[in-house]
Enzyme design. Structure first.
Site, mmCIF file in Angstrom:
data_model
loop_
_atom_site.group_PDB
_atom_site.id
_atom_site.type_symbol
_atom_site.label_atom_id
_atom_site.label_comp_id
_atom_site.label_asym_id
_atom_site.label_seq_id
_atom_site.Cartn_x
_atom_site.Cartn_y
_atom_site.Cartn_z
ATOM 1 N N CYS A 13 0.852 -1.180 0.000
ATOM 2 C CA CYS A 13 0.000 0.000 0.000
ATOM 3 C C CYS A 13 0.898 1.244 0.000
ATOM 4 O O CYS A 13 2.117 1.154 0.132
ATOM 5 C CB CYS A 13 -0.914 0.014 1.230
ATOM 6 S SG CYS A 13 -0.031 0.129 2.804
ATOM 7 N N HIS A 41 5.491 -6.249 7.848
ATOM 8 C CA HIS A 41 5.266 -7.609 8.345
ATOM 9 C C HIS A 41 5.486 -8.632 7.230
ATOM 10 O O HIS A 41 4.575 -9.370 6.830
ATOM 11 C CB HIS A 41 3.854 -7.731 8.928
ATOM 12 C CG HIS A 41 3.711 -7.044 10.242
ATOM 13 N ND1 HIS A 41 2.532 -6.485 10.676
ATOM 14 C CD2 HIS A 41 4.610 -6.808 11.235
ATOM 15 C CE1 HIS A 41 2.701 -5.944 11.873
ATOM 16 N NE2 HIS A 41 3.963 -6.122 12.219
ATOM 17 N N HIS A 75 3.197 2.067 10.714
ATOM 18 C CA HIS A 75 2.211 1.806 11.769
ATOM 19 C C HIS A 75 2.047 2.963 12.753
ATOM 20 O O HIS A 75 1.015 3.066 13.416
ATOM 21 C CB HIS A 75 2.619 0.565 12.574
ATOM 22 C CG HIS A 75 2.746 -0.675 11.751
ATOM 23 N ND1 HIS A 75 3.933 -1.046 11.148
ATOM 24 C CD2 HIS A 75 1.857 -1.629 11.436
ATOM 25 C CE1 HIS A 75 3.757 -2.182 10.507
ATOM 26 N NE2 HIS A 75 2.511 -2.562 10.658
ATOM 27 N N CYS A 97 2.279 6.339 8.287
ATOM 28 C CA CYS A 97 1.318 6.493 7.196
ATOM 29 C C CYS A 97 0.423 7.705 7.462
ATOM 30 O O CYS A 97 -0.044 7.890 8.591
ATOM 31 C CB CYS A 97 0.468 5.231 7.096
ATOM 32 S SG CYS A 97 -0.907 5.366 5.935
ATOM 33 N N GLU A 129 0.215 -0.470 15.366
ATOM 34 C CA GLU A 129 -0.642 0.687 15.108
ATOM 35 C C GLU A 129 -1.544 0.970 16.299
ATOM 36 O O GLU A 129 -1.720 2.127 16.702
ATOM 37 C CB GLU A 129 -1.505 0.456 13.863
ATOM 38 C CG GLU A 129 -2.421 1.645 13.556
ATOM 39 C CD GLU A 129 -3.446 1.355 12.475
ATOM 40 O OE1 GLU A 129 -4.566 1.872 12.575
ATOM 41 O OE2 GLU A 129 -3.125 0.601 11.520
ATOM 42 N N CYS A 196 -8.801 2.071 6.431
ATOM 43 C CA CYS A 196 -8.152 2.553 5.216
ATOM 44 C C CYS A 196 -8.771 1.894 3.992
ATOM 45 O O CYS A 196 -8.840 0.654 3.910
ATOM 46 C CB CYS A 196 -6.652 2.257 5.275
ATOM 47 S SG CYS A 196 -5.772 2.729 3.763
ATOM 48 N N SER A 224 1.185 -10.362 9.628
ATOM 49 C CA SER A 224 0.433 -9.292 8.980
ATOM 50 C C SER A 224 -1.049 -9.355 9.332
ATOM 51 O O SER A 224 -1.735 -10.340 9.034
ATOM 52 C CB SER A 224 0.599 -9.371 7.457
ATOM 53 O OG SER A 224 -0.270 -8.469 6.807
ATOM 54 N N SER A 225 -1.558 -8.292 9.949
ATOM 55 C CA SER A 225 -2.966 -8.238 10.343
ATOM 56 C C SER A 225 -3.878 -8.211 9.122
ATOM 57 O O SER A 225 -4.844 -8.976 9.037
ATOM 58 C CB SER A 225 -3.209 -6.996 11.212
ATOM 59 O OG SER A 225 -4.555 -6.915 11.597
ATOM 60 N N ASN A 226 -3.569 -7.343 8.162
ATOM 61 C CA ASN A 226 -4.431 -7.280 6.980
ATOM 62 C C ASN A 226 -4.241 -8.514 6.108
ATOM 63 O O ASN A 226 -5.140 -8.912 5.377
ATOM 64 C CB ASN A 226 -4.199 -5.988 6.188
ATOM 65 C CG ASN A 226 -2.985 -6.045 5.293
ATOM 66 O OD1 ASN A 226 -3.038 -6.515 4.169
ATOM 67 N ND2 ASN A 226 -1.853 -5.560 5.788
#
Length: 290
Positions: A13, A41, A75, A97, A129, A196, A224-226
């Site tokens: 991103c 991540h 983050h 970000c 984050e 986001c 990685s959370s997303n």
């Protein structure tokens, strides 16, 4: 002939791209740069930058450093981190970000305006984050990871709900509806969709991509959370979806059963890694054909 396709919508991103660009720019002028936590991540990308001189540190190590440069990743960080840097004469290269930075400021304003209210953050406890967001409230914000956590809020007191930027929009809406149903008429409930869209907008696209192939390799770091969230979206439409973080994790036995293979990933997954996965699959197919 088995078709292999890399999802054009997957990959870094804007926030991650900017952080890595800042790191590479600094490393082009210096042999060493410190980064507070993994810059992204994804272990293979972290290793690539480590070979260029990027050294990952934690908060306890930060407090021991003096007169160096430290990169803050996308983050974001709580105010205490900036205070430590100022105290130790550390030059901060801030790659927070812009979406996260704006959210931090909103939460801080809300807390300063009404410190007695419940500021609630839908997010993962301990996530970098989220730690930065909670830090805007002197540690007083309440983190809820799911609907069960939300059920333990005090519905007689004001609630201001925000979200970690990479969470599921559907889950956030379920929590919003639950609080609406249970909040006291005498209390205020306000909620802010702070997810986001660079992540949220990928969901319909990645569902369509996953459904269009027999076999899916979702490439993402395990932290990685997303990545976890987007991978679950792949699984919803294609049960033959597999999470891997390196070419070594490709299960060769899966390849022969597919006529089309899709490769996609998280906002923390570099394009070069997805391309390497694709090349490895092609090599394995050629080997098995000979």
């Amino acid at each position: 002939m088995i078709q292999i396709e890399i999802d054009s919508g997957s990959g870094f991103c804007f926030g991650v791209t900017t952080a890595i660009s800042k790191a590479e720019e600094e490393l082009s002028r210096s042999d060493t740069l410190y980064c507070l936590g993994d810059i992204v991540h994804n272990g293979m990308e972290v290793e690539r930058l480590h070979l260029q001189g990027l050294q990952t540190i934690d908060h306890s190590q930060l407090s021991q450093l003096h007169d160096v440069k430290v990169l803050l990743r996308a983050h974001g960080e709580p105010p205490a981190t900036y205070a430590t840097a100022e105290r130790n004469h550390i030059e901060i290269i801030d790659a927070t970000c812009p979406v996260v930075l704006q959210l931090q400021r909103r939460i801080k304003r809300q807390y300063d305006d009404n410190p007695q209210a419940q500021i609630v953050i839908f997010g993962k406890n301990g996530h970098a984050e989220v730690l930065g967001l909670v830090g805007q409230t002197d540690g007083n914000a309440i983190v809820v990871e799911n609907l069960d956590d939300a059920s333990h809020l005090c519905f007689d007191r004001d609630i201001y709900l925000y979200s970690q930027t990479t969470k599921s929009l559907d889950e956030f809406q379920r929590i919003v509806e639950y609080i609406k149903e249970h909040i006291s008429p005498d209390a205020t409930f306000e909620y802010y969709d702070t997810i986001c869209r660079q992540v949220a907008n990928r969901i319909p696209n990645i569902r369509k991509f996953a459904a269009s192939h027999d076999l899916i390799f979702f490439v993402s770091g395990k932290k990685s959370s997303n990545g976890k969230m987007l991978f679950s979206e792949c699984q919803k439409v294609n049960s033959n979806s597999h999470l891997i973080d390196s070419p070594e994790e490709i299960d060769t036995s899966l390849l022969a059963k597919a006529s089309s293979i899709g490769i996609c990933g998280a906002t923390s997954t570099p394009k070069w890694l997805m391309e390497k996965i694709s090349a490895t699959i092609e090599e394995k197919l050629q080997t098995s054909a000979n």
